[in-house]
Design a protein around this motif. Structure first.
Motif, PDB file in Angstrom:
ATOM      1  N   THR A  43      15.721   5.236  40.730  1.00 22.49           N
ATOM      2  CA  THR A  43      16.768   4.585  41.443  1.00 22.49           C
ATOM      3  C   THR A  43      17.108   5.458  42.894  1.00 22.49           C
ATOM      4  O   THR A  43      15.933   6.442  43.182  1.00 22.49           O
ATOM      5  N   GLY A  44      17.653   4.862  43.719  1.00 27.26           N
ATOM      6  CA  GLY A  44      17.864   5.277  45.199  1.00 27.26           C
ATOM      7  C   GLY A  44      18.379   6.883  44.974  1.00 27.26           C
ATOM      8  O   GLY A  44      18.085   7.759  45.805  1.00 27.26           O
ATOM      9  N   TYR A  45      19.399   6.967  43.991  1.00 25.38           N
ATOM     10  CA  TYR A  45      19.881   8.426  43.939  1.00 25.38           C
ATOM     11  C   TYR A  45      18.654   9.472  43.470  1.00 25.38           C
ATOM     12  O   TYR A  45      18.651  10.507  44.396  1.00 25.38           O
ATOM     13  N   ASN A  82      16.480  10.071  46.629  1.00 21.66           N
ATOM     14  CA  ASN A  82      17.152  11.135  47.730  1.00 21.66           C
ATOM     15  C   ASN A  82      16.830  12.556  47.154  1.00 21.66           C
ATOM     16  O   ASN A  82      16.551  13.517  47.870  1.00 21.66           O
ATOM     17  N   HIS A  96      26.003   9.219  52.072  1.00 24.08           N
ATOM     18  CA  HIS A  96      26.274   8.838  50.548  1.00 24.08           C
ATOM     19  C   HIS A  96      26.253  10.172  49.906  1.00 24.08           C
ATOM     20  O   HIS A  96      25.353  10.943  50.042  1.00 24.08           O
ATOM     21  N   ASP A 138      22.695   7.995  56.169  1.00 22.48           N
ATOM     22  CA  ASP A 138      22.696   6.594  55.896  1.00 22.48           C
ATOM     23  C   ASP A 138      22.484   5.801  57.180  1.00 22.48           C
ATOM     24  O   ASP A 138      22.540   5.993  58.022  1.00 22.48           O
ATOM     25  N   ASP A 158      18.120   6.557  54.836  1.00 24.58           N
ATOM     26  CA  ASP A 158      18.610   5.906  53.610  1.00 24.58           C
ATOM     27  C   ASP A 158      19.063   4.294  54.133  1.00 24.58           C
ATOM     28  O   ASP A 158      20.137   4.358  54.549  1.00 24.58           O
ATOM     29  N   ALA A 217      19.720   1.894  52.124  1.00 27.54           N
ATOM     30  CA  ALA A 217      20.124   1.218  50.872  1.00 27.54           C
ATOM     31  C   ALA A 217      20.900  -0.174  51.307  1.00 27.54           C
ATOM     32  O   ALA A 217      20.781  -1.167  50.528  1.00 27.54           O
ATOM     33  N   HIS A 218      21.533  -0.100  52.470  1.00 21.71           N
ATOM     34  CA  HIS A 218      22.343  -1.480  52.763  1.00 21.71           C
ATOM     35  C   HIS A 218      21.836  -2.358  53.874  1.00 21.71           C
ATOM     36  O   HIS A 218      22.492  -3.184  54.410  1.00 21.71           O
ATOM     37  N   MET A 240      14.038   5.597  53.096  1.00 19.23           N
ATOM     38  CA  MET A 240      14.286   5.375  51.699  1.00 19.23           C
ATOM     39  C   MET A 240      15.095   3.975  51.430  1.00 19.23           C
ATOM     40  O   MET A 240      15.940   3.723  52.341  1.00 19.23           O
ATOM     41  N   THR A 243      16.564   0.814  48.587  1.00 19.57           N
ATOM     42  CA  THR A 243      16.750   0.479  47.273  1.00 19.57           C
ATOM     43  C   THR A 243      16.458  -0.880  47.011  1.00 19.57           C
ATOM     44  O   THR A 243      16.465  -1.842  47.945  1.00 19.57           O
ATOM     45  N   LYS A 252      19.973  -3.688  45.697  1.00 18.20           N
ATOM     46  CA  LYS A 252      21.085  -4.301  46.468  1.00 18.20           C
ATOM     47  C   LYS A 252      20.705  -5.416  47.043  1.00 18.20           C
ATOM     48  O   LYS A 252      20.472  -6.589  46.051  1.00 18.20           O
TER      49      LYS A 252
END
Ligand SMILES: *Cc1c(COP(=O)(O)O)cnc(C)c1O
Length: 382
Positions: free
Chosen positions: A104-106, A109, A130, A171, A200, A202-203, A230, A232, A235
């Protein structure tokens, strides 16, 4: 002893109590919750790939070929051809020497930051980062400094006074605000001070940039030292998982040292196969990013006509800030009565006094859906 009960009722009184919805349907523009079919503006499935038939087929094929569970961690015997191929394709996609899958992204990180810093290090975090980046700094046990949101000049002052090995993290697209980090300035600053910069995305991945390579592509930045990316996979890519990309020595270091990589079971190989299919769609279907941009423009123009206060976001994350948790909950409830799903986002996910509706768009939305959302928003009085 009623410690837990007391804490829970206090949360209720403060309008901070959180409850889960139970979805009866796949993720999509319309979701079923109990008896209701709701028009959803709250998922991170930005490209509408979570329920794409090609991605599902790849997942099924992957399960036939590799079974269901990976059976072990990557370093023991869980690293399959599917994982390996996906890592190579991801590295290619983002323009890095190597990429490494995480579950996972969590965890990615946590793994990167604790592998690269220790007690002697210093970590610098944007104030709106985040939660996973905040928690990662705790695990790394370095000295943590949070700098004011997107203020590169303030960070410059802080870096100049720190002799320790430095890691800056941000982020790329802020998850609750939708604005884009000043990555060019941060990267220059990191280089100047011998620091690494963990981005990061992610979005941004899949959503931003001509080819969907993310925020770096959007800003015309190469994935090169001092940057670590990083990304993810749950999403915009619509599946599950995450990866870290960068230079050869970075990836080898993570394989040796990242505890959230070493001490956990590898992703199911079928998940990797599904991501490979979705990564192909991300690259082929430029229209999905075009559609998103058009929907966001339509929403912002309409919301401005209604006099709603928007944040400076050009991404599919379009928050409407209400202030108190109660006001945000009421707004969410009003939308729900109109058949629209947008949960209220409250502290501590966002700063005190900035509770909001976090509206997100998907390439699967249509113009008429945005009209319906605007109409429902127009009736909210707070
Ligand atoms: C969602 C998110 C993560 C966590 O990714 P998961 O794969 O869901 O664990 C990390 N960083 C940011 C900015 C996110 O929005």
């Amino acid at each position: 002893m009623k410690i837990l009960e007391n804490d829970l009722s206090q949360r209720r009184a403060q309008k901070l109590y959180r409850e889960r919805l139970v979805l009866e349907s796949p993720q999509g523009v319309e979701v079923r919750v109990g008896e209701d079919t709701l028009l959803s503006f709250c998922s991170n499935d930005y490209l509408g790939l979570a329920n794409d038939p090609r991605v599902i087929a790849a997942f099924q094929q992957g399960a036939k070929q590799y079974g269901v569970g990976a059976g072990a961690s990557h370093l023991v015997s869980g690293h399959s051809r599917a994982h390996h191929a996906l890592e190579e394709e991801l590295a290619d996609f983002v323009g890095a020497e190597r990429a490494l899958l995480f579950s996972t992204g969590y965890m990615a990180n946590l793994g990167v930051m604790s592998a690269l810093t220790d007690r002697n290090g210093a970590i610098f975090e944007d104030r709106l980062n985040h939660a996973s980046l905040i928690d990662a700094a705790r695990l790394a046990r370095a000295k943590v400094t949070r700098f004011p949101h997107v203020e590169v000049s303030r960070l410059a002052g802080l870096l100049a006074h720190t002799p320790r090995p430095k890691l800056i993290t941000t982020d790329a697209v802020f998850s609750m605000d939708g604005d884009i980090a000043p990555l060019t300035g941060l990267s220059d600053l990191a280089a100047k001070h011998g620091a690494r910069l963990l981005v990061d995305d992610a979005h941004g991945l899949g959503v931003l940039g001509q080819n969907g390579r993310g925020t770096l592509e959007h800003l015309g930045l190469a994935l090169a030292l001092p940057v670590i990316l990083m990304g993810t996979l749950g999403k915009a890519l619509g599946v599950f998982g995450a990866f870290v990309a960068g230079e050869e020595a970075l990836i080898e270091t993570l394989i040796q040292r990242a505890r959230t990589y070493i001490y956990t079971t590898a992703l199911p190989p079928a998940v990797a196969e599904a991501v490979r299919a979705s990564l192909r769609i991300v690259q082929e279907d430029g229209w999905r990013r075009e559609r998103l941009r058009a929907l966001v423009a339509q929403f912002r123009a309409g919301a401005e006509r209604l006099g709603l206060v928007l944040l400076p976001s050009l991404t599919p994350i379009q928050p409407v800030v209400f202030g108190t948790s109660e006001a945000a909950l009421q707004a969410s409830q009003h939308l729900r009565e109109q058949g629209i799903l947008v949960p209220a986002i409250r502290p501590p996910t966002v700063p005190e006094g900035s509770a909001r509706l976090r509206i997100t768009f998907s390439a699967a939305h249509e113009t008429a859906h945005v009209d319906r959302l605007l109409e429902a928003l127009s009736a909210i009085r707070v």
